[in-house]
Design a protein around this motif. Sequence first.
Motif, mmCIF file in Angstrom:
data_model
loop_
_atom_site.group_PDB
_atom_site.id
_atom_site.type_symbol
_atom_site.label_atom_id
_atom_site.label_comp_id
_atom_site.label_asym_id
_atom_site.label_seq_id
_atom_site.Cartn_x
_atom_site.Cartn_y
_atom_site.Cartn_z
ATOM 1 N N ASN A 262 0.793 -1.228 -0.061
ATOM 2 C CA ASN A 262 -0.169 0.043 0.023
ATOM 3 C C ASN A 262 0.897 1.331 0.071
ATOM 4 O O ASN A 262 0.715 2.266 0.665
ATOM 5 N N ASP A 263 2.050 1.249 -0.803
ATOM 6 C CA ASP A 263 2.874 2.187 -1.022
ATOM 7 C C ASP A 263 3.774 2.711 0.116
ATOM 8 O O ASP A 263 4.403 3.659 0.150
ATOM 9 N N ILE A 264 3.812 1.689 1.166
ATOM 10 C CA ILE A 264 4.888 1.651 2.064
ATOM 11 C C ILE A 264 6.194 1.505 1.456
ATOM 12 O O ILE A 264 7.312 2.309 1.678
ATOM 13 N N TYR A 265 6.289 0.237 0.792
ATOM 14 C CA TYR A 265 7.226 0.179 -0.079
ATOM 15 C C TYR A 265 7.196 0.582 -1.553
ATOM 16 O O TYR A 265 6.219 0.097 -2.321
ATOM 17 N N ARG A 266 8.126 1.320 -2.057
ATOM 18 C CA ARG A 266 7.954 1.922 -3.324
ATOM 19 C C ARG A 266 8.712 0.992 -4.247
ATOM 20 O O ARG A 266 9.800 0.581 -4.052
ATOM 21 N N ALA A 267 8.123 1.000 -5.568
ATOM 22 C CA ALA A 267 8.898 0.195 -6.513
ATOM 23 C C ALA A 267 9.809 1.389 -7.318
ATOM 24 O O ALA A 267 9.514 2.441 -7.854
ATOM 25 N N ALA A 268 11.216 0.842 -6.934
ATOM 26 C CA ALA A 268 12.219 1.924 -7.499
ATOM 27 C C ALA A 268 12.374 2.087 -8.953
ATOM 28 O O ALA A 268 12.670 1.223 -9.535
ATOM 29 N N VAL A 269 12.429 3.320 -9.272
ATOM 30 C CA VAL A 269 12.965 3.633 -10.621
ATOM 31 C C VAL A 269 14.367 3.612 -10.856
ATOM 32 O O VAL A 269 15.120 4.265 -10.080
ATOM 33 N N HIS A 270 14.777 2.849 -11.882
ATOM 34 C CA HIS A 270 16.268 2.578 -12.082
ATOM 35 C C HIS A 270 16.496 2.634 -13.451
ATOM 36 O O HIS A 270 15.466 2.394 -14.495
ATOM 37 N N ARG A 271 17.751 2.571 -13.967
ATOM 38 C CA ARG A 271 18.143 2.642 -15.319
ATOM 39 C C ARG A 271 19.574 2.108 -15.383
ATOM 40 O O ARG A 271 20.333 2.034 -14.425
ATOM 41 N N VAL A 272 20.065 1.673 -16.673
ATOM 42 C CA VAL A 272 21.596 1.402 -16.814
ATOM 43 C C VAL A 272 22.060 2.354 -17.947
ATOM 44 O O VAL A 272 21.555 2.332 -18.813
ATOM 45 N N LEU A 273 23.241 2.682 -17.392
ATOM 46 C CA LEU A 273 23.892 3.625 -18.591
ATOM 47 C C LEU A 273 24.542 2.653 -19.443
ATOM 48 O O LEU A 273 24.521 1.343 -19.588
ATOM 49 N N ALA A 274 24.487 3.297 -20.666
ATOM 50 C CA ALA A 274 25.065 2.506 -21.857
ATOM 51 C C ALA A 274 26.631 2.724 -21.693
ATOM 52 O O ALA A 274 27.462 3.424 -21.092
ATOM 53 N N MET A 275 27.216 1.301 -22.208
ATOM 54 C CA MET A 275 28.682 1.066 -21.891
ATOM 55 C C MET A 275 29.489 1.712 -22.883
ATOM 56 O O MET A 275 29.199 1.598 -24.126
ATOM 57 N N ASP A 276 30.466 2.538 -22.603
ATOM 58 C CA ASP A 276 31.430 2.922 -23.353
ATOM 59 C C ASP A 276 32.828 2.416 -23.467
ATOM 60 O O ASP A 276 33.888 2.834 -24.087
ATOM 61 N N GLU A 277 33.276 1.789 -22.269
ATOM 62 C CA GLU A 277 34.549 1.132 -22.409
ATOM 63 C C GLU A 277 34.623 -0.165 -22.129
ATOM 64 O O GLU A 277 35.343 -0.818 -22.881
ATOM 65 N N ARG A 278 33.703 -0.681 -21.475
ATOM 66 C CA ARG A 278 33.795 -2.227 -21.418
ATOM 67 C C ARG A 278 32.469 -2.796 -21.258
ATOM 68 O O ARG A 278 31.431 -2.230 -20.927
ATOM 69 N N ASP A 279 32.375 -4.237 -21.884
ATOM 70 C CA ASP A 279 31.044 -4.709 -22.125
ATOM 71 C C ASP A 279 30.721 -5.163 -20.695
ATOM 72 O O ASP A 279 31.493 -5.448 -19.768
#
Length: 341
Positions: A262-279
Amino acid sequence: MAELKDDLDQYPVADSGELVGQVPVIDVGAIVADAESPNAADAVQAIATACREWGFFQVVNHDVPQSLIDETWRQTRLFFAQPAATKDAVMRSRENPWGYYNNELTKNQRDKKEVFDYTTDGVDPIYAAGNRWPEMATGFRDTMCAYRDAVTDLSLALLRAFCVGLELPAEFMQADFDKQHTGFIRLNYYPVDDPLLDANVEHLPVADLGVHHHTDAGALTVLLQDDVGGLQVFKDDFWHNVEPLHDAFVINTGDMMQVWSNDIYRAAVHRVLAMDERDRYSIPFFFNPAAGTEVNPLPSVVTAERPARYRTVNWSDFRGQRTDGDYADYGPEVQIAQYRI
Ligand code: OGA
Ligand code: NI
């Protein structure tokens, strides 16, 4: 959840420091043994606090053998290193989402990554479709099944801790997952180079991220990440790095946990940056309830002062509609906000 603004990616990345805090690291040894024992009380509280404040935490002392983790990494690298034609032989489809894919969309932009998805044994009840396994003589399938079973056990232990943290008996939610949970594993490969750049296929422009910002749809996610980094969680108007820790799993709560709590625990917004040096490689396990589970705020978090904030979410419907968004522009992705009362 804060309104998902289109310009969320414009917010700055926090410097790691005392002022902004860091994703908590929690020793879950006592929880794995028995979430209701007095020994586990501190860890249960730490998880409850982390879920309220971050929706993300890392766990150590989790009881998944390092040898199994090492072998899972080895098999993952072997899989993605195969020729394109070999991977294409287990390409997933709209009818059967299990298998390989290199053209995934989040919010209708193409992510710069390759994936392999698999689920429980037998026929997945939501899609009426079973796993596609590659022909690999290295023991890929056996390793992946053993890994899946190990993180399922860890997820059930964390679920018991969530229940105790919400002042419910530890086993309160067990029945929603016991029958046949619909959790699945995703092997993620984030290459420095665009996987479709040389391919002779029509494709959307690549996003400038590895994964566009999103919440995970299910109950909770248990993620292994390698040492490259790039996963970030959004909190208090900053993006925070989720630092790679060799011995830890990264845990985050999903949309269904937000509804249950009931909104006490939030679904966290997250992302992953694009890789520019290592896979980079990562392996999330999305722990989801059984098909047809009706998700409602739990009794201990619905009070006169805090009435239910969501109407019933049918998990199969929600998941089915969310997945369609992964394939093409079939209309706006279903968001949990649409179930808000
Ligand atoms: C995902 C995700 C994070 C990562 O696949 O939903 O958020 O670190 N992945 O790969
Ligand atoms: Ni995610």
